[in-house]
Design an enzyme around this catalytic site. Structure first.
Site, mmCIF file in Angstrom:
data_model
loop_
_atom_site.group_PDB
_atom_site.id
_atom_site.type_symbol
_atom_site.label_atom_id
_atom_site.label_comp_id
_atom_site.label_asym_id
_atom_site.label_seq_id
_atom_site.Cartn_x
_atom_site.Cartn_y
_atom_site.Cartn_z
ATOM 1 N N LYS A 73 0.830 -1.217 0.000
ATOM 2 C CA LYS A 73 0.000 0.000 0.000
ATOM 3 C C LYS A 73 0.854 1.253 0.000
ATOM 4 O O LYS A 73 1.916 1.291 0.635
ATOM 5 C CB LYS A 73 -0.915 0.014 1.235
ATOM 6 C CG LYS A 73 -1.617 -1.302 1.490
ATOM 7 C CD LYS A 73 -2.571 -1.229 2.657
ATOM 8 C CE LYS A 73 -3.008 -2.614 3.078
ATOM 9 N NZ LYS A 73 -2.044 -3.291 3.971
ATOM 10 N N HIS A 106 -3.452 3.574 0.754
ATOM 11 C CA HIS A 106 -3.701 3.074 2.110
ATOM 12 C C HIS A 106 -4.862 3.801 2.804
ATOM 13 O O HIS A 106 -5.707 3.174 3.429
ATOM 14 C CB HIS A 106 -2.421 3.211 2.946
ATOM 15 C CG HIS A 106 -2.327 2.250 4.077
ATOM 16 N ND1 HIS A 106 -1.135 1.732 4.513
ATOM 17 C CD2 HIS A 106 -3.273 1.700 4.879
ATOM 18 C CE1 HIS A 106 -1.357 0.918 5.534
ATOM 19 N NE2 HIS A 106 -2.645 0.883 5.765
HETATM 20 N N1 LIG Z 1 -5.636 -1.058 5.352
HETATM 21 C C1 LIG Z 1 -5.533 -0.754 6.612
HETATM 22 O O1 LIG Z 1 -5.664 0.416 7.014
HETATM 23 C C2 LIG Z 1 -5.254 -1.829 7.603
HETATM 24 C C3 LIG Z 1 -5.354 -1.554 8.981
HETATM 25 C C4 LIG Z 1 -5.112 -2.608 9.861
HETATM 26 C C5 LIG Z 1 -4.798 -3.872 9.380
HETATM 27 N N2 LIG Z 1 -4.678 -4.092 8.037
HETATM 28 C C6 LIG Z 1 -4.317 -5.417 7.485
HETATM 29 O O2 LIG Z 1 -5.185 -6.406 8.037
HETATM 30 C C7 LIG Z 1 -4.413 -7.412 8.681
HETATM 31 C C8 LIG Z 1 -5.170 -8.007 9.842
HETATM 32 O O3 LIG Z 1 -5.606 -7.000 10.751
HETATM 33 P P1 LIG Z 1 -5.033 -6.860 12.229
HETATM 34 O O4 LIG Z 1 -3.658 -7.361 12.263
HETATM 35 O O5 LIG Z 1 -5.259 -5.460 12.656
HETATM 36 O O6 LIG Z 1 -6.033 -7.719 13.119
HETATM 37 P P2 LIG Z 1 -6.621 -9.215 13.141
HETATM 38 O O7 LIG Z 1 -6.072 -10.054 12.067
HETATM 39 O O8 LIG Z 1 -8.108 -9.059 13.245
HETATM 40 O O9 LIG Z 1 -6.114 -9.739 14.560
HETATM 41 C C9 LIG Z 1 -4.770 -9.976 14.841
HETATM 42 C C10 LIG Z 1 -4.644 -10.274 16.326
HETATM 43 O O10 LIG Z 1 -5.379 -11.447 16.648
HETATM 44 C C11 LIG Z 1 -4.525 -12.446 17.194
HETATM 45 N N3 LIG Z 1 -4.928 -13.723 16.581
HETATM 46 C C12 LIG Z 1 -4.778 -14.103 15.287
HETATM 47 N N4 LIG Z 1 -5.288 -15.313 15.083
HETATM 48 C C13 LIG Z 1 -5.793 -15.731 16.265
HETATM 49 C C14 LIG Z 1 -6.443 -16.909 16.685
HETATM 50 N N5 LIG Z 1 -6.670 -17.917 15.836
HETATM 51 N N6 LIG Z 1 -6.821 -17.008 17.984
HETATM 52 C C15 LIG Z 1 -6.592 -15.990 18.851
HETATM 53 N N7 LIG Z 1 -5.981 -14.842 18.511
HETATM 54 C C16 LIG Z 1 -5.576 -14.720 17.231
HETATM 55 C C17 LIG Z 1 -3.111 -12.039 16.789
HETATM 56 O O11 LIG Z 1 -2.195 -12.453 17.795
HETATM 57 P P3 LIG Z 1 -0.717 -13.077 17.501
HETATM 58 O O12 LIG Z 1 -0.138 -12.362 16.314
HETATM 59 O O13 LIG Z 1 0.000 -12.766 18.777
HETATM 60 O O14 LIG Z 1 -0.914 -14.535 17.270
HETATM 61 C C18 LIG Z 1 -3.222 -10.524 16.751
HETATM 62 O O15 LIG Z 1 -3.093 -9.983 18.059
HETATM 63 C C19 LIG Z 1 -3.154 -6.637 9.107
HETATM 64 O O16 LIG Z 1 -2.100 -7.473 9.481
HETATM 65 C C20 LIG Z 1 -2.893 -5.818 7.863
HETATM 66 O O17 LIG Z 1 -2.301 -6.620 6.866
HETATM 67 C C21 LIG Z 1 -4.918 -3.083 7.142
#
Ligand SMILES: NC(=O)c1ccc[n+]([C@@H]2O[C@H](COP(=O)([O-])OP(=O)(O)OC[C@H]3O[C@@H](n4cnc5c(N)ncnc54)[C@H](OP(=O)(O)O)[C@@H]3O)[C@@H](O)[C@H]2O)c1
Length: 271
Positions: A73, A106
């Protein structure tokens, strides 16, 4: 692996691996673990500061490039025609790639009011074949409408915060009406929804984990989802969602959890 066909004709995996907040030192291992678990779509961003590590993992994995779907992004400091071109080249170099599968703006940053101009740079990048698809992230209806009205191309993807506590029904409908695929960031609400009693009860009924139920809900709705984890067991768990389906009433029960509750910033005011 289920795929969704984008308006560019490219096939995008419906489940990908996100690397927000994965430190550069850890990202190589996390992406390698994800690729070994079967993920083929990786979502990074210039803002995450970890594109080099993602690129190293891609090279080391030995997975053929044409089997991968790599998204990055454009950062918030790179709006504008020339800055966008430079930002794209920089990301491509850091990733060690010669094309991207998907390049996204982004954030719209409405106060800067340069996203239309930035989008024109992305159109050029796509036209040159350097990105197989271009899209946006965190765009609302009014931002998308301006792109339609003032430029010649409809974004392939709109990546937005989307999970059972923020179901984004109107924006999903608007995206769908215009042939834009909706991609869910924070698909499990950064784990906030995993202890929800409704999700827990459905998880018990299907003998699956709460994360698997929520990810399957996204797939049933036709969303693309990109869960993040640095934990190998969770990386595998989040990918094991292709051997069951949710009944329509369970999908509806999860959708009914909506509270319009964000974990991240509001795109109207951010930036
Ligand atoms: N475009 C944007 O503005 C934007 C903003 C935010 C995110 N994103 C993208 O979206 C992706 C995902 O969003 P996110 O990282 O914010 O949140 P998410 O995927 O909803 O949640 C991630 C969190 O959940 C935990 N987790 C993952 N799988 C799990 C499971 N099976 N059981 C229990 N806990 C679990 C992870 O812990 P651990 O890692 O400690 O296992 C981490 O703390 C990002 O990595 C990024 O690529 C984009």
């Amino acid at each position: 692996m289920n795929t969704v066909t984008l308006n560019s004709g490219a096939a995008m995996p419906q489940l990908g691996f996100g690397v927000f907040k994965v430190p550069p030192a850890e990202v190589r291992r996390a992406v390698l673990t994800a690729l070994e678990a079967g993920y083929r779509s990786i979502d990074t961003a210039a803002m995450y500061g970890n594109e080099e590590g993602v690129g190293q993992a891609i090279t080391e994995s030995g997975v053929p490039r044409d089997e991968l779907f790599i998204t990055t992004k454009l950062n918030n400091d790179a709006h504008g025609t020339d800055a966008a071109q430079r930002a794209f080249d920089d990301s491509l170099k850091k990733l060690g790639l010669d094309y991207l599968d998907l390049y996204l703006i982004h954030w719209p940053l409405p106060k800067q009011n340069r996203y239309v101009e930035t989008w024109r740079a992305l159109e050029q990048i796509a036209g040159d074949g350097r990105a197989r698809a271009i899209g946006v992230s965190n765009f609302h209806e009014s931002h998308l409408q301006r792109l339609f009205d003032e430029t010649g191309t409809v974004p392939a993807v709109n990546q937005i915060e989307l999970h059972p506590y923020l179901t984004q029904d109107n924006l999903r409908l608007f995206d769908g009406k215009h042939g834009i695929v909706t991609e869910a960031w924070s698909p499990i609400a950064r784990s906030n929804v995993l202890t929800d009693p409704t999700v827990a009860a459905i998880a018990e009924k299907y003998a699956r984990t709460p994360a698997q139920i929520v990810l399957r809900w996204h797939l049933e709705l036709g969303n693309i989802a990109i869960p993040k984890s640095v934990t190998p067991q969770r990386i595998a768990e989040n990918f094991a969602v292709f051997d069951f389906e949710l009944a329509p009433d369970d999908v509806a029960a999860i959708s009914a959890l909506n509270r319009n509750e964000r974990t991240g910033p509001n795109p109207e005011t951010f930036g």
